[in-house]
Design a protein around this motif. Structure first.
Motif, PDB file in Angstrom:
ATOM      1  N   VAL A   1      63.397  32.642  47.591  1.00  0.00           N
ATOM      2  CA  VAL A   1      61.991  32.957  47.828  1.00  0.00           C
ATOM      3  C   VAL A   1      61.861  33.825  49.069  1.00  0.00           C
ATOM      4  CG1 VAL A   1      59.716  31.991  48.354  1.00  0.00           C
ATOM      5  CG2 VAL A   1      61.198  30.854  46.690  1.00  0.00           C
TER       6      VAL A   1
ATOM      7  N   VAL B   1      55.850  26.561  44.223  1.00  0.00           N
ATOM      8  CA  VAL B   1      56.288  26.975  45.556  1.00  0.00           C
ATOM      9  C   VAL B   1      55.092  27.249  46.454  1.00  0.00           C
ATOM     10  CG1 VAL B   1      57.434  28.817  46.854  1.00  0.00           C
ATOM     11  CG2 VAL B   1      58.476  27.927  44.769  1.00  0.00           C
ATOM     12  N   ARG B   2      55.183  26.730  47.671  1.00  0.00           N
ATOM     13  CA  ARG B   2      54.223  27.053  48.721  1.00  0.00           C
ATOM     14  C   ARG B   2      55.003  27.370  49.989  1.00  0.00           C
ATOM     15  NH1 ARG B   2      49.011  26.232  47.467  1.00  0.00           N
ATOM     16  NH2 ARG B   2      48.445  26.583  49.634  1.00  0.00           N
TER      17      ARG B   2
ATOM     18  N   VAL C   1      59.614  27.081  53.216  1.00  0.00           N
ATOM     19  CA  VAL C   1      59.410  27.148  51.768  1.00  0.00           C
ATOM     20  C   VAL C   1      59.468  25.746  51.190  1.00  0.00           C
ATOM     21  CG1 VAL C   1      60.255  28.091  49.588  1.00  0.00           C
ATOM     22  CG2 VAL C   1      60.453  29.438  51.693  1.00  0.00           C
TER      23      VAL C   1
ATOM     24  N   VAL D   1      58.380  31.677  42.604  1.00  0.00           N
ATOM     25  CA  VAL D   1      56.991  31.827  43.047  1.00  0.00           C
ATOM     26  C   VAL D   1      56.038  31.679  41.865  1.00  0.00           C
ATOM     27  CG1 VAL D   1      55.320  33.548  43.854  1.00  0.00           C
ATOM     28  CG2 VAL D   1      57.472  33.219  45.101  1.00  0.00           C
TER      29      VAL D   1
ATOM     30  N   THR E   1      52.316  31.896  48.937  1.00  0.00           N
ATOM     31  CA  THR E   1      53.765  31.839  48.723  1.00  0.00           C
ATOM     32  C   THR E   1      54.524  32.784  49.650  1.00  0.00           C
ATOM     33  OG1 THR E   1      53.714  33.528  46.976  1.00  0.00           O
ATOM     34  CG2 THR E   1      53.434  31.220  46.301  1.00  0.00           C
TER      35      THR E   1
ATOM     36  N   ASP F   1      60.282  37.558  49.337  1.00  0.00           N
ATOM     37  CA  ASP F   1      59.149  37.827  50.222  1.00  0.00           C
ATOM     38  C   ASP F   1      59.503  38.799  51.345  1.00  0.00           C
ATOM     39  OD1 ASP F   1      57.447  36.197  48.806  1.00  0.00           O
ATOM     40  OD2 ASP F   1      57.702  34.462  50.120  1.00  0.00           O
TER      41      ASP F   1
END
Length: 332
Positions: A200, A183-184, A190, A178, A61, A204
């Motif tokens: 996200v 979510v990936r 994203v 996340v 993620t 991050d």
């Protein structure tokens, strides 16, 4: 990511070191037993922090570059919150033996670029093998001669509580996405965030204006970076200063409102994110009334403490449920 996993330490360093720029303050940089840095003053500010895979980030993620960026930010923020200017970072990186060399390179780029944005340089560190990726950064900063560090203990009744950020709760909202499991992140894109990929990304790789700390923030009566949530970190200022903090619902209402849609999607209360969300790393500061500088916005006021142990954080005069993040608490 794919890449050669058999370069050895020398090969990895050969890919990492070109991303570190030179600086006349660094007399001896990476490649020797230790770095030699010429500090602008003899007054050194030092801090350290660690990111560990599985505890502080999930590999699928985020990206290696964002991990490096975040590791730099959380340490640079601590230096800035003392009113000091960042100078240098030392980085210890441990990773599994099969980690692609590109990961090491991207981590270096993330750390170095964010450090350079605040006038600091990566001057050395260590590479090691571990069961999971772990990144420890030590940051050095400098206080000018005659300049007092800005502590948590200087808030006075009548001061204004402020935050050096236009919005709060973004990192917590990104974390909720996340943890939703949908979510990936791949190559910086994203997927699965339902149009909220910016949240996200902010979780991050948060990008607060840290320069506020060593510029206008130097006039604050108290300051720290917002790492564990507004209520928990505000409580630290309150206890250290022997005061209470009263958050303004009208000032924070727009922050919650901007997160209302994504909160409804994941079944959360946006006020929880605003009040208890951590990893924003913006400057949380108090200033005497009438002297709040540009870049900071008022979000509350400082009240006298009640008794020796009553140094709480309130919302519109009322108690607040919840405690924020604690590494060794129930939420950890």
């Amino acid at each position: 990511m794919t890449g050669d996993t058999h370069l050895g330490e020398a090969g990895l360093l050969a890919r990492m070191l070109p991303h570190l720029s030179s600086d006349p303050r660094v007399e001896v940089g990476p490649g020797d037993d230790a770095a030699v840095v010429r500090l602008p003053t003899p007054r050194v500010v030092v801090t350290t922090d660690t990111l560990v895979q599985g505890h502080d980030f999930l590999a699928h993620t985020t990206t290696a570059r964002w991990i490096g960026h975040k590791a730099a930010v959380q340490n640079l923020a601590d230096v800035a919150a003392m009113g000091a200017r960042p100078v240098a970072l030392v980085v210890a990186l441990s990773a599994p033996a099969d980690t692609p060399s590109r990961v090491f390179e991207e981590l270096t780029i993330g750390i170095a670029h964010r450090a350079q944005a605040d006038g600091a340089q990566v001057v050395g560190g260590d590479l090691g093998q571990a069961e999971q990726l772990a990144l420890t950064v030590t940051a050095l900063g400098a206080l000018e001669e005659g300049q007092e560090p800005v502590l948590r203990s200087g808030a006075h009744p009548g001061d204004v509580l402020t935050i050096g950020s236009p919005r709060l709760g973004r990192s917590a909202a990104g974390l909720a996405l996340v943890l939703s499991g949908r979510v990936r992140v791949q190559d910086g894109a994203v997927d699965g965030a339902g149009g909220h990929g910016d949240l996200v990304t902010w979780h991050d790789a948060p990008d607060p204006d840290l320069a506020l700390g060593w510029t206008v923030g130097r006039t604050a009566s108290a300051m720290m970076d917002l790492s564990d949530g507004l209520v928990r970190d505000g409580g630290r200022i309150a206890r250290a200063s022997g005061v209470r903090l009263d958050l303004d619902p009208a000032a924070l209402g727009p922050d919650a409102q901007q997160l209302a849609v994504v909160a409804a999607e994941v079944g959360a209360d946006p006020w929880d994110w605003v009040l208890h969300g951590g990893e924003e790393h913006a400057m949380l500061a108090t200033f005497p009334a009438g002297s709040v500088p540009a870049g900071f916005r008022p979000i509350g006021r400082v009240l006298p403490g009640v008794g020796e142990k009553e140094h709480s954080v309130l919302l519109g005069g009322a108690e607040i449920a919840g405690t924020g993040f604690d590494h060794f608490g129930p939420s950890a």
